[in-house]
Design an enzyme around this catalytic site. Structure first.
Site, short mmCIF file in Angstrom:
data_model
loop_
_atom_site.label_atom_id
_atom_site.label_comp_id
_atom_site.label_asym_id
_atom_site.label_seq_id
_atom_site.Cartn_x
_atom_site.Cartn_y
_atom_site.Cartn_z
CB THR A 1 -0.89 0.04 1.26
OG1 THR A 1 -0.09 -0.33 2.37
CG2 THR A 1 -2.06 -0.91 1.13
CB ALA B 1 13.73 -12.94 7.00
CB SER C 1 13.09 -3.83 6.47
OG SER C 1 11.82 -3.81 5.98
CG ASP D 1 10.54 -1.87 4.03
OD1 ASP D 1 9.37 -1.98 4.44
OD2 ASP D 1 11.01 -2.55 3.10
C1 GLA Z 1 8.98 -4.10 0.61
C2 GLA Z 1 9.16 -2.63 0.22
C3 GLA Z 1 8.16 -1.74 0.93
C4 GLA Z 1 6.73 -2.27 0.78
C5 GLA Z 1 6.68 -3.77 1.09
C6 GLA Z 1 5.33 -4.36 0.80
O1 GLA Z 1 9.30 -4.29 1.94
O2 GLA Z 1 10.46 -2.20 0.53
O3 GLA Z 1 8.26 -0.43 0.45
O4 GLA Z 1 6.23 -2.00 -0.50
O5 GLA Z 1 7.65 -4.50 0.36
O6 GLA Z 1 4.38 -3.85 1.66
#
Ligand code: GLA
Length: 382
Positions: free
Chosen positions: A30, A117, A120, A167
């Site tokens: 999102t 995983a 982030s 993230d």
């Molecule tokens: C990864 C991206 C985020 C986000 C998520 C999905 O972690 O880095 O920006 O889009 O996927 O929610």
């Protein structure tokens, strides 16, 4: 880390910085659609020791966990090849664009957030390095939001992932004990104390490595943008920047022209946008059953509509359901990584024992169980 820093460079010590990985209770894919996300930082992350080395542009970098040393020049337009070193190069270049006079430095870093995983680890690196460069070269004048955006720009410009801001935001702004509800369009956010009475939050790492670089993540983002373009063309009177600005009816109007794949992906995003808000309301009322039900709905959408799950993650989700877990879903970008599970404390032991045993029996891999502790964001430690 300090002993490695001393050994690999000139015997001097530097400053130590840390930044966490993150979980996300709900709100996947999102962020780049201008919607809401609901992440929190964790007590695992990346730690780096850094020191200016009095050169014009030489960076000497050591990845402790990989035992890999790379030296490179900031003025080299190609930058280093090693993927981990590109995060350092990227942040330094983005800081230079912000006007921070970044010069040569030495850096050694290590981490305890599992790589690939879906927690982030890359954003943790970016915000950790940003925190260090801000302190060493920027007099700490770069704002937290600019650190977030420099991390995101690093992904876009040097690592090939057109990610959103969730993230990096979570890693920089995290606060112990709190989830954060972020409106990715206005960038307003609120801290939500999160202490689910009688429940536990646990991640199960499928050990399938999630890798966002390459096409599948960017493809989905392109699908969403394509739908917005078609809706905007039909409604010249309106302002349509992201799917956040679009309604279910407008999506139906363009269904035939955008095709089923893009339509189904956008359909997931519109549903997910509503689910985040429903979860926040439910949390305020202590209604964990609704929170959990929305998590299952998100899993279904990520698996069947957005198509970012895999057999292993779907199996972990089934195991959660069978064990009476309140909510469970794939977490993060997808294509591997963890499920996040909201489980009643009295069912926790049984669930973990059953899920780890059966997962290993089926796939021959021992999944990793990670109890979630919600921790603080980027900071200097020493
Ligand atoms: C990864 C991206 C985020 C986000 C998520 C999905 O972690 O880095 O920006 O889009 O996927 O929610």
């Amino acid at each position: 880390m300090r002993s490695r820093f001393i050994k690999h460079f000139d015997g001097k010590t530097g400053n130590v910085y840390t930044s966490p990985g993150r979980i996300n209770l709900i709100g996947e894919h999102t962020d780049y659609n201008g919607g809401f996300v609901f992440p929190g930082a964790v007590d695992k992350g990346i730690m780096a020791e850094m020191r200016a080395n009095d050169t014009e542009d030489t960076v000497m970098a050591y990845a402790i966990d990989l035992k890999d040393r790379v030296d490179f020049h900031l003025n080299d337009p190609a930058g280093p090849r090693a993927s981990w070193a590109r995060y350092i190069y990227g942040i330094a270049k983005e800081f230079q664009k912000l006007g921070v006079p970044v010069k040569g430095f030495n850096i050694a870093f290590a981490g305890d957030v599992p790589l690939g995983a879906g927690m982030s680890s890359s954003a943790a690196m970016e915000s950790c390095f940003a925190c260090g460069l801000n302190d060493i070269f920027g007099e700490n004048k770069v704002s937290q939001w600019d650190m977030v955006l420099a991390g995101q720009a690093t992904e876009h410009n040097y690592c090939g992932v057109n990610c959103g801001i969730m993230d990096q935001f979570a890693s920089v702004f995290g606060k112990a004990g709190c989830l954060m509800r972020l409106d990715c369009r206005s960038r307003e956010f609120e801290y939500f104390p999160f202490k689910p009475d009688g429940y536990r939050l646990v991640l199960i790492n499928s050990k399938v490595k999630h890798e966002l670089a390459g096409s599948p993540y960017n493809d989905r983002r392109n699908s969403c943008e394509n739908v917005v373009k078609h809706i905007a063309a039909k409604h010249p009177e309106g302002k349509f920047e992201t799917l956040r600005d679009c309604t279910w009816e407008q999506l139906e109007e363009v269904r035939a022209e955008v095709g089923e794949e893009d339509y189904t992906r956008a359909h997931f995003v519109l549903g997910e946008k509503d689910r985040v808000l429903a979860v926040c309301d439910a949390l305020l009322e202590g209604d964990y059953e609704t929170v959990g039900q929305k998590m299952y709905e998100t899993h279904y959408g990520l698996s069947k509509e957005y198509e970012v799950s895999c057999e292993e993650l779907d199996y972990l989700n089934d195991l959660a359901k069978e064990n009476g877990v309140t909510g469970s879903r794939i977490m993060g970008g997808g294509f591997g990584g963890c499920t996040i599970n909201l489980v009643r404390a009295d069912l926790y032991n049984k669930f973990i024992a059953d899920a780890t045993k059966r997962y290993e029996e089926k796939f021959g891999i021992k999944p990793e169980v990670i109890d979630v502790v919600i921790g603080d964001g980027s900071r200097r430690l020493a």
